[in-house]
Design an enzyme around this catalytic site. Structure first.
Site, PDB file in Angstrom:
ATOM      1  CE1 TYR A  77       1.249  -0.335   4.319  1.00 42.39           C
ATOM      2  CE2 TYR A  77       0.248   1.838   4.351  1.00 42.39           C
ATOM      3  CZ  TYR A  77       1.064   0.891   4.926  1.00 42.39           C
ATOM      4  OH  TYR A  77       1.718   1.180   6.098  1.00 42.39           O
TER       5      TYR A  77
ATOM      6  CD  GLU B 250      10.360   1.468  10.126  1.00 38.24           C
ATOM      7  OE1 GLU B 250      10.183   2.410   9.346  1.00 38.24           O
ATOM      8  OE2 GLU B 250      10.269   0.275   9.793  1.00 38.24           O
TER       9      GLU B 250
ATOM     10  CG  LEU C 270       8.440   2.233   4.448  1.00 37.79           C
ATOM     11  CD1 LEU C 270       8.197   1.078   3.493  1.00 37.79           C
ATOM     12  CD2 LEU C 270       7.145   2.941   4.766  1.00 37.79           C
TER      13      LEU C 270
HETATM   14  C1  LIG Z   1       6.764   1.598   9.389  1.00 41.75           C
HETATM   15  C2  LIG Z   1       6.768   2.948   8.758  1.00 41.75           C
HETATM   16  N1  LIG Z   1       7.901   3.673   8.760  1.00 41.75           N
HETATM   17  C3  LIG Z   1       7.953   4.899   8.216  1.00 41.75           C
HETATM   18  C4  LIG Z   1       6.839   5.476   7.635  1.00 41.75           C
HETATM   19  C5  LIG Z   1       6.926   6.853   7.035  1.00 41.75           C
HETATM   20  O1  LIG Z   1       6.872   6.787   5.639  1.00 41.75           O
HETATM   21  P1  LIG Z   1       6.359   8.024   4.777  1.00 41.75           P
HETATM   22  O2  LIG Z   1       7.267   9.177   5.090  1.00 41.75           O
HETATM   23  O3  LIG Z   1       6.512   7.562   3.367  1.00 41.75           O
HETATM   24  O4  LIG Z   1       4.958   8.281   5.170  1.00 41.75           O
HETATM   25  C6  LIG Z   1       5.647   4.759   7.585  1.00 41.75           C
HETATM   26  C7  LIG Z   1       4.460   5.340   6.963  1.00 41.75           C
HETATM   27  O5  LIG Z   1       3.392   4.811   6.991  1.00 41.75           O
HETATM   28  C8  LIG Z   1       5.608   3.466   8.160  1.00 41.75           C
HETATM   29  O6  LIG Z   1       4.476   2.736   8.149  1.00 41.75           O
END
Ligand SMILES: Cc1ncc(COP(=O)(O)O)c(C=O)c1O
Length: 293
Positions: free
Chosen positions: A37, A185, A210
């Protein structure tokens, strides 16, 4: 959303009222979490960082060998239509692709059409501007996730449990900490600290996290301004002694972390480095979308 306006979802080529939208109970997203997603911010009717989101979606799909259901250009057209039909000015676009529906069996089915769903809802980003001045707190949780956190998979149960623990503790976010103390994270955000010498530190974009789109944008902006960014592992011991800490994500661009597990970070209030970085991100958001708080 204005009162009374029904929400409309895109499901496999059709626009349908959200209340009656559905996919097969044999969808592999439902049965195996076999899907990926994206969540994209919409400000002033414009999708923020759309290309990086599309690129990450393509990568997640490719890592799982799921055929992209349409071209990047078509994704863009459908996204615009979903935003239009739902009259979204400031909001969030949700895109989900699964391997599709097939008789339940673990290996990939031979012939399946991927399932594509897009929804959108209003979201008030001004709440984040307000939270920026107070800061937020985080709790820590054991890192119990799989070893491919670089894939934006819909298998989010550990994240769900961690975020629930944070909510119960009255915190905004939970940071995953490995047995050896390494901070990967947050449950839905990337984690950062600022060290005594002013370095901005975040976990490298490897399989353990991520690679957040907002994380990438912040690194780019910081480099442009010659700020020192270190993409390296940091531990909870280091985080406890950090002068500042913060989180980034699409839904919370940059929020200062003022307490971890009930202990103050630095002076226990938003620090100057985080405030500057947050301002940089809002400027970038304004540049891309024209949005201002
Ligand atoms: C596990 C995780 N880490 C980091 C992020 C931050 O990613 P982004 O900056 O693309 O929203 C998300 C976003 O949903 C996430 O689910």
């Amino acid at each position: 959303m204005r009162f009374g306006l029904p929400r409309i979802a895109y499901v496999n080529g059709r626009m349908v009222p959200l209340g009656s939208a559905g996919v097969s109970i044999e969808d592999r997203g439902f049965q195996f979490a076999d899907g990926v997603y994206e969540v994209c911010a919409v400000l002033n009717g414009t999708l923020l960082d759309w290309q990086p989101h599309l690129q990450r979606l393509a990568r997640s799909l490719s890592e799982l060998e799921i055929r992209p259901p349409m071209t990047p250009a078509a994704f863009g057209l459908v996204a615009q239509r979903v935003l239009r039909e739902n009259r979204i000015r400031d909001g969030l676009l949700y895109v989900q692709v699964t391997r599709g529906a097939a008789r339940r069996d673990h290996p990939f089915p031979a012939f399946t059409t991927p399932t594509l769903v897009m929804t959108a809802r209003p979201f008030d980003f001004r709440q984040r501007v307000r939270q920026q001045s107070t800061g937020i707190s985080v709790v820590t949780r054991p890192e119990i996730r799989w070893a491919r956190r670089d894939i934006k998979s819909v298998a989010l149960l550990p994240n769900v449990l961690a975020k629930q623990a944070a909510k119960r503790a009255g915190a905004f976010e939970a940071w995953f900490v490995a047995a050896d103390g390494r901070v990967s994270e947050g449950g839905s955000t990337n984690a950062w600290i600022v060290t005594g010498d002013g370095s901005i530190v975040t976990h490298p974009a490897d399989n353990d996290i991520l690679a957040g789109v907002m994380r990438g944008t912040l690194i780019r902006l910081a480099h442009e301004r010659q700020l020192k960014v270190e993409e390296r592992v940091f531990t909870m011991a280091e985080a406890r002694h950090a002068v500042e800490a913060f989180i980034t994500s699409t839904t919370a661009p940059c929020l200062p972390v003022v307490a971890i597990d009930g202990r103050s970070v630095g002076e226990g209030r938003p620090g100057p480095v985080t405030t500057r970085l947050a301002d940089m991100l809002w400027q970038e958001i304004a540049r891309q979308t024209g949005w201002r708080p």
